[in-house]
Write a protein that holds these residues in place. Sequence first.
Motif, PDB file in Angstrom:
ATOM      1  N   ALA A  53       5.877  -3.539  -2.155  1.00  0.00           N
ATOM      2  CA  ALA A  53       5.050  -2.556  -2.432  1.00  0.00           C
ATOM      3  C   ALA A  53       4.757  -2.741  -4.219  1.00  0.00           C
ATOM      4  O   ALA A  53       5.194  -1.842  -4.940  1.00  0.00           O
ATOM      5  CB  ALA A  53       5.506  -1.033  -2.168  1.00  0.00           C
ATOM      6  N   GLY A  54       3.973  -3.849  -4.549  1.00  0.00           N
ATOM      7  CA  GLY A  54       3.899  -3.933  -5.895  1.00  0.00           C
ATOM      8  C   GLY A  54       3.023  -3.098  -6.840  1.00  0.00           C
ATOM      9  O   GLY A  54       3.002  -2.892  -7.835  1.00  0.00           O
ATOM     10  N   GLU A  55       2.313  -2.281  -5.680  1.00  0.00           N
ATOM     11  CA  GLU A  55       1.331  -1.246  -6.480  1.00  0.00           C
ATOM     12  C   GLU A  55       1.786   0.183  -7.106  1.00  0.00           C
ATOM     13  O   GLU A  55       1.579   0.490  -7.842  1.00  0.00           O
ATOM     14  CB  GLU A  55       0.230  -0.897  -5.412  1.00  0.00           C
ATOM     15  N   ASP A  56       3.141   0.077  -6.571  1.00  0.00           N
ATOM     16  CA  ASP A  56       3.953   1.249  -7.105  1.00  0.00           C
ATOM     17  C   ASP A  56       4.335   1.041  -8.584  1.00  0.00           C
ATOM     18  O   ASP A  56       4.352   0.161  -9.413  1.00  0.00           O
ATOM     19  CB  ASP A  56       5.327   1.547  -6.529  1.00  0.00           C
ATOM     20  N   HIS A  57       4.099   2.339  -9.465  1.00  0.00           N
ATOM     21  CA  HIS A  57       4.423   2.233 -10.900  1.00  0.00           C
ATOM     22  C   HIS A  57       5.576   2.940 -11.179  1.00  0.00           C
ATOM     23  O   HIS A  57       5.741   3.040 -12.603  1.00  0.00           O
ATOM     24  CB  HIS A  57       3.004   3.123 -11.295  1.00  0.00           C
ATOM     25  N   ASP A  58       6.393   3.265 -10.559  1.00  0.00           N
ATOM     26  CA  ASP A  58       7.845   3.643 -10.945  1.00  0.00           C
ATOM     27  C   ASP A  58       8.713   2.717 -11.349  1.00  0.00           C
ATOM     28  O   ASP A  58       9.740   2.301 -10.478  1.00  0.00           O
ATOM     29  CB  ASP A  58       8.336   4.366  -9.877  1.00  0.00           C
ATOM     30  N   PHE A  59       8.411   2.004 -12.467  1.00  0.00           N
ATOM     31  CA  PHE A  59       9.339   0.876 -12.999  1.00  0.00           C
ATOM     32  C   PHE A  59      10.738   1.155 -13.043  1.00  0.00           C
ATOM     33  O   PHE A  59      11.608   0.339 -12.903  1.00  0.00           O
ATOM     34  CB  PHE A  59       8.464   0.438 -14.306  1.00  0.00           C
ATOM     35  N   ASP A  60      10.864   2.532 -13.738  1.00  0.00           N
ATOM     36  CA  ASP A  60      12.330   2.720 -13.613  1.00  0.00           C
ATOM     37  C   ASP A  60      13.079   2.903 -12.297  1.00  0.00           C
ATOM     38  O   ASP A  60      14.504   2.695 -12.429  1.00  0.00           O
ATOM     39  CB  ASP A  60      12.517   4.290 -14.357  1.00  0.00           C
ATOM     40  N   GLU A  61      12.468   2.872 -11.381  1.00  0.00           N
ATOM     41  CA  GLU A  61      13.176   2.844  -9.866  1.00  0.00           C
ATOM     42  C   GLU A  61      13.500   1.673  -9.507  1.00  0.00           C
ATOM     43  O   GLU A  61      14.278   1.290  -8.821  1.00  0.00           O
ATOM     44  CB  GLU A  61      12.414   3.544  -8.967  1.00  0.00           C
ATOM     45  N   ALA A  62      12.549   0.422 -10.125  1.00  0.00           N
ATOM     46  CA  ALA A  62      12.744  -0.887  -9.642  1.00  0.00           C
ATOM     47  C   ALA A  62      13.473  -1.735 -10.809  1.00  0.00           C
ATOM     48  O   ALA A  62      13.739  -2.858 -10.432  1.00  0.00           O
ATOM     49  CB  ALA A  62      11.110  -1.580  -9.589  1.00  0.00           C
ATOM     50  N   ASN A  63      13.632  -1.267 -11.963  1.00  0.00           N
ATOM     51  CA  ASN A  63      14.199  -2.190 -13.134  1.00  0.00           C
ATOM     52  C   ASN A  63      15.761  -2.324 -13.088  1.00  0.00           C
ATOM     53  O   ASN A  63      16.122  -2.816 -13.961  1.00  0.00           O
ATOM     54  CB  ASN A  63      13.694  -1.772 -14.241  1.00  0.00           C
ATOM     55  N   HIS A  64      16.502  -2.020 -12.081  1.00  0.00           N
ATOM     56  CA  HIS A  64      18.125  -1.991 -12.305  1.00  0.00           C
ATOM     57  C   HIS A  64      18.800  -2.223 -10.955  1.00  0.00           C
ATOM     58  O   HIS A  64      17.970  -1.974  -9.814  1.00  0.00           O
ATOM     59  CB  HIS A  64      18.404  -0.775 -12.830  1.00  0.00           C
ATOM     60  N   LEU A  65      19.825  -2.569 -10.977  1.00  0.00           N
ATOM     61  CA  LEU A  65      20.790  -2.709  -9.788  1.00  0.00           C
ATOM     62  C   LEU A  65      22.154  -2.445 -10.113  1.00  0.00           C
ATOM     63  O   LEU A  65      22.486  -2.545 -11.436  1.00  0.00           O
ATOM     64  CB  LEU A  65      20.823  -4.149  -8.993  1.00  0.00           C
ATOM     65  N   TYR A  66      23.067  -2.180  -9.343  1.00  0.00           N
ATOM     66  CA  TYR A  66      24.352  -2.114  -9.485  1.00  0.00           C
ATOM     67  C   TYR A  66      25.268  -3.090  -8.934  1.00  0.00           C
ATOM     68  O   TYR A  66      24.962  -3.317  -7.911  1.00  0.00           O
ATOM     69  CB  TYR A  66      24.697  -0.609  -8.836  1.00  0.00           C
ATOM     70  N   VAL A  67      26.230  -3.723  -9.665  1.00  0.00           N
ATOM     71  CA  VAL A  67      27.050  -4.351  -9.202  1.00  0.00           C
ATOM     72  C   VAL A  67      28.575  -4.097  -9.809  1.00  0.00           C
ATOM     73  O   VAL A  67      28.756  -3.234 -10.702  1.00  0.00           O
ATOM     74  CB  VAL A  67      26.846  -5.715  -9.737  1.00  0.00           C
ATOM     75  N   ALA A  68      29.474  -4.315  -9.000  1.00  0.00           N
ATOM     76  CA  ALA A  68      30.864  -4.141  -9.428  1.00  0.00           C
ATOM     77  C   ALA A  68      31.399  -5.061 -10.636  1.00  0.00           C
ATOM     78  O   ALA A  68      31.118  -6.329 -10.404  1.00  0.00           O
ATOM     79  CB  ALA A  68      31.871  -4.045  -8.437  1.00  0.00           C
ATOM     80  N   ASN A  69      32.124  -4.550 -11.709  1.00  0.00           N
ATOM     81  CA  ASN A  69      32.599  -5.467 -12.700  1.00  0.00           C
ATOM     82  C   ASN A  69      33.747  -5.872 -12.221  1.00  0.00           C
ATOM     83  O   ASN A  69      34.381  -5.807 -11.032  1.00  0.00           O
ATOM     84  CB  ASN A  69      32.813  -4.712 -13.926  1.00  0.00           C
ATOM     85  N   ALA A  70      34.727  -6.617 -13.183  1.00  0.00           N
ATOM     86  CA  ALA A  70      36.062  -7.420 -12.726  1.00  0.00           C
ATOM     87  C   ALA A  70      37.200  -6.185 -12.433  1.00  0.00           C
ATOM     88  O   ALA A  70      37.833  -6.475 -11.609  1.00  0.00           O
ATOM     89  CB  ALA A  70      36.517  -7.807 -13.874  1.00  0.00           C
ATOM     90  N   GLU A  71      36.962  -4.884 -12.642  1.00  0.00           N
ATOM     91  CA  GLU A  71      37.710  -3.817 -12.222  1.00  0.00           C
ATOM     92  C   GLU A  71      37.198  -3.093 -10.944  1.00  0.00           C
ATOM     93  O   GLU A  71      37.962  -2.239 -10.505  1.00  0.00           O
ATOM     94  CB  GLU A  71      38.050  -2.761 -13.442  1.00  0.00           C
ATOM     95  N   GLY A  72      36.352  -3.473 -10.504  1.00  0.00           N
ATOM     96  CA  GLY A  72      35.660  -2.844  -9.135  1.00  0.00           C
ATOM     97  C   GLY A  72      34.841  -1.703  -9.349  1.00  0.00           C
ATOM     98  O   GLY A  72      34.396  -1.019  -8.389  1.00  0.00           O
ATOM     99  N   LYS A  73      34.609  -1.539 -10.615  1.00  0.00           N
ATOM    100  CA  LYS A  73      33.792  -0.320 -11.068  1.00  0.00           C
ATOM    101  C   LYS A  73      32.221  -0.374 -11.048  1.00  0.00           C
ATOM    102  O   LYS A  73      31.748  -1.520 -11.417  1.00  0.00           O
ATOM    103  CB  LYS A  73      34.191   0.400 -12.465  1.00  0.00           C
TER     104      LYS A  73
END
Length: 543
Positions: free
Chosen positions: A135-155
């Motif tokens: 759905a590249g037509e969607d304009h909610d960039f702030d919904e698409a521009n991030h992801l979560y990963v765990a750091n070395a402490e698992g956070k």
Amino acid sequence: MNLTPLQGVSSPALAERYRQGDARLRDLFGSHPSIAEDWRKRAQLLDRTEAGRIEKSELASVLRDYQARLVPSEAVDRSIEELARPGSLAVVGGQQAGLFGGALLIAYKAISVIQAARHAESLLGRKVVPVFWIAGEDHDFDEANHLYVANAEGKPRRVRLDRPDGARHSVSRTPLTEEQWTAAIEQLAETLPDSEFKPGLLDRLRGYSGDAPTLTLAFARLLSEWFGPEGLVLLDADDPKLRRLEAPMFRRLIEDNESLELALKQGEEKVGELGYSVQAPLAQSCANLFLHSEHGRLLLFREENGFADKKKLRAYSREELLALADRSPEALSNNALTRPMMQEYVLPVLATVLGPSEIAYWAGLGQAFGQFSLELPILVPRQSFTYLEPGIDKLLSKYEVTVTDIMSGGERLRDEWLQAQDKWRLEERFEEVRAGIAALYAPLLDTLAEIQPALGDLGGVNQGRLMEQIAYLEKRAADTVAKQHDVSLRQWDRMRESLWPLGKPQERTFGTLHFLNRFGPNWLKEWLNVPFDVTGGHRLADK
């Protein structure tokens, strides 16, 4: 992998009842994926109505051009060839693009599309092509521009790509610079724990973003690496070449806009009659179409003399908008309620894979489909999982809790466990002290107030300061007890952060990269062989 059904994972009630085969909802949607005959009827309908969709050779040409920008794949080339043939069928699922592949649920949806296509082939004895609609037509960039990963402490930690300044255009039309991509990858590199897979993973991400692509294109390249070998065809809804083939459907959506709104309202009423709330309520006089302009992506509304956005930045008569649809259909795009009908016009959709919220808003689309002489495809619930990471099972056993316990009340259980370690009954002791002080001060405050009201007020302030000191001492004592159990508390946090990170399902929080960095590329491939459940549901998976 070992699979165990998980109960109680939050999901819209309507979607859950549909998944379980509620007869009333089956009537609302017209079919159900658990009924083999419904698949055969749908295939027969698509064979009869093939002439009403985009000419297949033209669609195949657009798909080949788009695939040329992705990771080369002979399997995808064969899928596109199959789509170009008369009588071809497709299982479709889609999602907005996500940074570096986005949340894990996107990978699960792509896998569900591939598995549903295999399931359909076994039922029908015909080739069925898996297609992923970005759905590249969607304009909610702030919904698409991030992801979560765990750091070395698992956070869980967020990795983010900054949105360029200016109007909010579709994600596929938002230009990004090489510097922005470099900064995002550096942030990811700093956040991800070191592993044997990390260097290769980062190298591939640099390769896919080296020409400063849009977020959508970089996302598509990554998905084509992961699922291209399975023949998954990718398309971008905002591809201008595809848009030009969609002009006739845009024209119909404009010409029949009033009847479309009426049909959508009737659909909402049917959902309400069954006792469910509408997932995506219809706005009054909304055209359910967007216009791409220098001001950004603008939602259009019907007016007496035509169409305009709310701020009247752009306005068209009906004839002008129809001419635009014919001349420059790439200037238009769908919203969530008309995208399914456009998808129906573009592809021979045997079935579509949907998440729970999507199923809920598709519930109101039956009348709109009928208004356009269409029928809803078979709706297949997306496969949904929680992955039990190595070591978490031992912690669950140690503290005698289940996965469901952690998902539904992990923080509360952690606090209760810590309280149970307090052999001194600190909370009770301090409460006794507070009650005693209050009892001692009460007659004193009355006496002081008789002497002088201001003196009574001063006595109250004095009591308050004493209570503050007691609260401070209580906190210090509680912190000391907690530090004595620091290892255990970190283990409680590890369970929550793995199974219910940031208070949400694992698949909605962590990015696929979180797991690929820990377990390598074969981890994702293993999901393709997980037994397929055509009715979906949430399952716990572990090795």
